[in-house]
Scaffold this motif. Sequence first.
Motif, PDB file in Angstrom:
ATOM      1  N   LYS A   1       0.838  -1.210   0.000  1.00 57.89           N
ATOM      2  CA  LYS A   1       0.000   0.000   0.000  1.00 57.89           C
ATOM      3  C   LYS A   1       0.870   1.256   0.000  1.00 57.89           C
ATOM      4  CE  LYS A   1      -3.977  -2.037   2.428  1.00 57.89           C
ATOM      5  NZ  LYS A   1      -4.728  -2.059   3.708  1.00 57.89           N
TER       6      LYS A   1
ATOM      7  N   HIS B   1      -7.273  -3.631  -4.882  1.00 57.32           N
ATOM      8  CA  HIS B   1      -7.284  -2.656  -3.798  1.00 57.32           C
ATOM      9  C   HIS B   1      -8.376  -1.616  -4.019  1.00 57.32           C
ATOM     10  CE1 HIS B   1      -5.562   0.877  -1.492  1.00 57.32           C
ATOM     11  NE2 HIS B   1      -5.657  -0.064  -0.581  1.00 57.32           N
ATOM     12  N   ASP B   2      -9.230  -1.463  -3.012  1.00 57.57           N
ATOM     13  CA  ASP B   2     -10.254  -0.425  -3.028  1.00 57.57           C
ATOM     14  C   ASP B   2      -9.753   0.722  -2.166  1.00 57.57           C
ATOM     15  OD1 ASP B   2     -12.415   1.248  -2.757  1.00 57.57           O
ATOM     16  OD2 ASP B   2     -13.859  -0.332  -2.295  1.00 57.57           O
ATOM     17  N   PRO B   3      -9.294   1.815  -2.785  1.00 54.26           N
ATOM     18  CA  PRO B   3      -8.712   2.909  -1.990  1.00 54.26           C
ATOM     19  C   PRO B   3      -9.730   3.592  -1.081  1.00 54.26           C
ATOM     20  CG  PRO B   3      -8.926   3.548  -4.293  1.00 54.26           C
ATOM     21  CD  PRO B   3      -9.246   2.088  -4.222  1.00 54.26           C
ATOM     22  N   SER B   4     -11.019   3.436  -1.363  1.00 49.58           N
ATOM     23  CA  SER B   4     -12.032   4.097  -0.533  1.00 49.58           C
ATOM     24  C   SER B   4     -12.143   3.448   0.842  1.00 49.58           C
ATOM     25  CB  SER B   4     -13.399   4.080  -1.226  1.00 49.58           C
ATOM     26  OG  SER B   4     -13.906   2.756  -1.325  1.00 49.58           O
ATOM     27  N   VAL B   5     -11.779   2.168   0.937  1.00 47.05           N
ATOM     28  CA  VAL B   5     -11.827   1.485   2.240  1.00 47.05           C
ATOM     29  C   VAL B   5     -10.444   1.006   2.683  1.00 47.05           C
ATOM     30  CG1 VAL B   5     -14.225   0.775   2.014  1.00 47.05           C
ATOM     31  CG2 VAL B   5     -12.429  -0.729   1.145  1.00 47.05           C
ATOM     32  N   GLY B   6      -9.460   1.106   1.764  1.00 43.86           N
ATOM     33  CA  GLY B   6      -8.101   0.732   2.114  1.00 43.86           C
ATOM     34  C   GLY B   6      -7.873  -0.757   2.222  1.00 43.86           C
TER      35      GLY B   6
ATOM     36  N   ARG C   1       1.084   3.727  -3.204  1.00 42.22           N
ATOM     37  CA  ARG C   1       0.740   5.146  -3.046  1.00 42.22           C
ATOM     38  C   ARG C   1       1.762   6.030  -3.731  1.00 42.22           C
ATOM     39  NH1 ARG C   1       1.985   7.064   2.726  1.00 42.22           N
ATOM     40  NH2 ARG C   1       4.048   6.863   1.774  1.00 42.22           N
TER      41      ARG C   1
ATOM     42  N   SER D   1      -5.286  -0.205 -11.524  1.00 42.72           N
ATOM     43  CA  SER D   1      -5.644  -0.455 -10.127  1.00 42.72           C
ATOM     44  C   SER D   1      -4.492  -1.257  -9.531  1.00 42.72           C
ATOM     45  CB  SER D   1      -6.964  -1.225 -10.021  1.00 42.72           C
ATOM     46  OG  SER D   1      -6.879  -2.452 -10.732  1.00 42.72           O
TER      47      SER D   1
END
Length: 336
Positions: free
Chosen positions: A36, A183-188, A40, A167
Amino acid sequence: MRQITVIEHLLLHQRQNPMATGQFTRLLNELILSAKIIGRDVNKAGLVDILGYTGNVNVQGESVQRLDEFANSVLVHRMERAGVLCAMASEETADLIQISHRFPKGEYFLVFDPLDGSSNIDANVSIGTIFSIYRVKDGLSGQVELHDVLQKGAEQVAAGYFIYGSSTVMVYTTGSGVHGFTHDPSVGEFLLSHPDIKIPPQGKIYSVNEAYWNYWDGATQRAVGMFKDPNSELGRLYSLRYIGSLVADFHRNLLYGGVFMYPIDYRDPKKPKGKLRLLCEANPLAYIVEQAGGMATDGVNRILDIEPQELHQRTPLFIGSTAEVEKIREIYSQAG
């Protein structure tokens, strides 16, 4: 529909797999956190001052890019503090990475390529982190030596990769199938998106750098030529797709079918066994592809059966769908 996270998926499989201990779950958690952090910075690479070369050269004799160095430092920093490893090895580091006496040690050995394909960063091509996990031999105490951790790829307890593209995707196996998470960045969280991946038994894609044709031996030229011949025994004309980022080429072929090839060439006498590294590139991807129903060889021998003699040992690699890899192996076997 409820989404399953990668850790939930792992815990679910622990019930059938006593190997997956609390230490292993901790190890995977730390790898995910590292990915992660790396992802980023990869995603904002064009906006911060981490692009370009450091001016250093790694153990492979290759120029080190700043993101390579960053990814390597993130993994080393996170993983040595996890309390689950006895040692690590990185493509970017010449020797074993020992765990400091300041941190507790565990029973696992981690090998990784921190940022595969990083020469493509400036072109916004998908790149990735490849990892391989072994359990160390019984009775290990004190400082780890190289002979303690050199094991065949067949002895891996897990392997996987993170691919940073449109993604961020994680693909891994613990020896019970291959599963992919996005990976769903909205929920991490990494959420299950590709359950029980199976590579098609025959594909339509071959991946190789044909610019090196004149540096290949006859068997290699015949093997590659087969994919351009609509009358070959494979019965179809193949499409050439070559990104030049191993993890990206492999991921595409894993989902769609086909074969990736990195044979020996004779440009560089310093690399008589090819370019790719057995421990941090070929072994983990071979473990994944076999779990997905495919094959991986060095032309003749199964990759997972090769006994490593060196930390940065190299190997030719032919990996992908069974139909293609079997035909390649026939050609090399007949060539002697």
